[in-house]
Design a protein around this motif. Structure first.
Motif: not given
Length: 76
Positions: A19-23, A26
């Motif tokens: 999970y890096v916060g940007e779809r 990811n």
């Protein structure tokens, strides 16, 4: 394997949770992880192909959606 969730479950079986916060980021990281599992001969070719297909389709859809949203914002 039919969904992104299925790919996430596959990765989780091998201890990978991303999970890096940007779809899109990811999805791209998930694809890299799937490739590594395949290169290490941990997953079968058909599993690899299904996962990559699902991820690439989702990446393409997300990028198209983002492009449409940016186009709409520029029109305003």
């Amino acid at each position: 394997m039919n969904t992104i969730y299925d790919v996430q479950v596959l990765l989780k079986q091998f201890g990978t949770i991303l999970y890096v916060g940007e779809r899109v980021a990811n999805l791209e990281l998930m694809e890299m992880e799937v490739k590594e599992l395949y290169r290490a001969q941990i997953i079968e070719p058909h599993t690899f192909q299904s996962a990559v297909h699902i991820l690439r389709k989702a990446i393409e859809e997300e990028k198209s959606k983002n492009d449409r949203q940016q186009g709409e914002e520029q029109k305003r």
